[in-house]
Design an enzyme around this catalytic site. Structure first.
Site, PDB file in Angstrom:
ATOM      1  N   ASP A  93      60.563 -74.181 -22.006  1.00 13.50           N
ATOM      2  CA  ASP A  93      61.414 -74.495 -20.848  1.00 13.50           C
ATOM      3  C   ASP A  93      62.248 -75.742 -21.150  1.00 13.50           C
ATOM      4  OD1 ASP A  93      58.878 -75.599 -20.927  1.00 13.50           O
ATOM      5  OD2 ASP A  93      58.622 -75.729 -18.768  1.00 13.50           O
ATOM      6  N   LYS A 129      54.769 -72.491 -25.658  1.00 17.58           N
ATOM      7  CA  LYS A 129      54.392 -72.781 -24.268  1.00 17.58           C
ATOM      8  C   LYS A 129      52.897 -73.094 -24.284  1.00 17.58           C
ATOM      9  CE  LYS A 129      55.445 -72.966 -19.862  1.00 17.58           C
ATOM     10  NZ  LYS A 129      56.238 -74.081 -19.320  1.00 17.58           N
ATOM     11  N   ASP A 171      70.209 -66.253 -27.489  1.00 14.76           N
ATOM     12  CA  ASP A 171      71.346 -65.863 -26.640  1.00 14.76           C
ATOM     13  C   ASP A 171      71.953 -67.102 -25.985  1.00 14.76           C
ATOM     14  OD1 ASP A 171      71.114 -63.149 -27.136  1.00 14.76           O
ATOM     15  OD2 ASP A 171      71.335 -62.593 -25.024  1.00 14.76           O
ATOM     16  N   ASP A 218      64.333 -64.600 -28.631  1.00 13.72           N
ATOM     17  CA  ASP A 218      65.325 -63.676 -28.079  1.00 13.72           C
ATOM     18  C   ASP A 218      66.175 -64.423 -27.046  1.00 13.72           C
ATOM     19  OD1 ASP A 218      66.645 -61.404 -27.298  1.00 13.72           O
ATOM     20  OD2 ASP A 218      64.908 -60.367 -26.478  1.00 13.72           O
ATOM     21  N   TYR A 252      56.637 -58.079 -27.281  1.00 16.13           N
ATOM     22  CA  TYR A 252      57.439 -56.848 -27.374  1.00 16.13           C
ATOM     23  C   TYR A 252      56.666 -55.712 -28.046  1.00 16.13           C
ATOM     24  CZ  TYR A 252      61.512 -59.675 -26.051  1.00 16.13           C
ATOM     25  OH  TYR A 252      62.395 -60.505 -25.395  1.00 16.13           O
TER      26      TYR A 252
END
Ligand code: NAD
Length: 360
Positions: free
Chosen positions: A224, A192, A252, A248, A141
């Site tokens: 994942d 990852k 959620d 992030d 980001y």
């Protein structure tokens, strides 16, 4: 000496939910003699309308001088077509990075009264209590270079960059381990590392930090798989630590385990525990202005503020108890409503928490 709290309601449902949280904060202030003084300013779209930029220099200065910040949410369709460099979300990213708020704590705690509101079976989520520790001021980001351009052949292309330095990983890993130490001593680091160089460094540094926390049981999981495990068997997790973008998305996802994103508070802390407190959700333009948004995530963010920035555990516990008591009364905003409960709006929910807190 009094403590200064800067209130930034933001956009969309932000002002509606923050108004309720402020009522709760003011009552806690009186009831527990906390000595707080509140000041208000704008962030995001509201700041674009007032100052021409999503975070004015004077607002940033007030934020720097405050002891804690209470934020609603930013963004909305009104500012979607604006120059990307001054979008509302840029103001949010800037205040986080300028204040060095690198440690984002996102608890996903299922109130037993809301087990029916979760999209998962009650037996999968009953008793759920996860803490997601998300790195907040680095990664993709913020990474440079980032660019959108038109290639020589006329095709449009864009790219972002995902950088992490050893020190950035080390400090967030420490937050993860520290949180695990005061909870159930289990930490899952999510990355990852099978694909990304930044994740390979992440994993190596987390392993190094682990040597200082022999009591904590550390595991690693690819993002994942973590996304899948969160809906398959979420109670396997205690604390999860992960990078900015993965955190992030996973937080959620975790929010839905608890019934609604409208229930999830967050804290963003610097190295001295100065913090900005906000709900995990956004400005919900689809329901803004209707008086139906759930204010509980923002109210619970006030409780995190009292706990983490001011060490006021008794007042924080009381706010959480007041929320629980209101849920016991069967009061629900639309997002957490189920058969047999009483549907209430934003203001009625805030008033009910204030009344419950006053009785404690
Ligand atoms: P959102 O979180 O605003 O909304 C997602 C869904 O959840 C919507 O259906 C909304 O109505 C519902 N919802 C959210 N909060 C709720 C609440 N308190 N009570 C009841 N329902 C609630 O996410 P989005 O729709 O992807 O984004 C909307 C805007 O918010 C965008 O401009 C986005 O950039 C911004 N945003 C801001 C933040 C932030 O300020 N921290 C975070 C995420 C998104």
């Amino acid at each position: 000496m009094s403590k200064q709290i800067l209130v930034l309601p933001g956009d969309g449902i932000g002002p509606e939910i923050v108004a309720e949280a402020v009522k709760v904060l003011q009552l806690a202030n009186e009831k527990y003699s906390l000595g707080f003084e509140l000041a208000h300013d704008e962030l995001g779209g509201a700041a674009i309308d007032k100052y021409g930029v999503p975070l004015a220099d004077e607002t940033l200065e007030r934020a720097r001088n405050a002891d804690a910040i209470l934020l609603g949410a930013v963004g909305g369709p009104k500012w979607d077509a604006i120059d990307p460099a001054i979008r509302p979300e840029r103001g949010l990213l800037k205040i986080r990075s300028q204040l060095g708020l690198f440690g984002n704590l996102r608890p996903a705690l299922l109130y037993p009264q809301l087990a029916e509101a979760s999209s998962l079976k009650p037996e999968i989520v009953a008793g759920l209590d996860i803490l997601i520790v998300r790195e907040l001021t680095g990664g993709i980001y913020f990474g440079q270079p980032r660019e959108s351009k038109v290639l020589e052949n006329g095709e449009r292309m864009a790219y972002d960059t995902l950088p992490y330095s050893e020190s950035e990983i080390r400090r967030i890993a420490k937050v993860g381990f520290d949180m695990a130490m005061v909870r159930n001593k289990k930490l899952c680091s999510v990355d990852k590392a099978n694909v990304l160089a930044s994740s390979q460094l992440w994993r190596a540094v987390v392993e190094e930090v682990a040597k200082d926390y022999p009591e904590v049981e550390l595991s690693h999981m690819y993002v994942d798989n973590a996304a899948m495990q969160l809906v398959r068997a979420p109670k396997q997790f205690d604390v999860m630590v992960t990078d900015n973008m993965f955190g992030d998305i996973l937080s959620d996802e975790a929010s839905m385990l608890t019934g609604s994103i409208g229930m999830l508070p967050s804290a963003s802390l610097d190295a001295t525990n100065k913090g900005m407190y906000e709900p995990c959700h956004g400005s919900a333009p689809d329901i803004a202005g209707q008086g139906i948004a759930n204010p509980l995530a923002t109210i619970l963010s006030v409780s995190m503020m009292l706990r983490y920035s001011f060490g006021q555990a008794a007042a924080a516990d009381a706010i959480e108890q007041a929320v629980s008591n209101v849920l016991d009364q069967g009061l629900r905003t639309g997002d957490i409503w189920s058969e047999g409960c009483t549907k209430v709006g934003t203001q009625a929910m805030g008033d009910a928490v204030v009344a419950a807190l006053a009785k404690l």
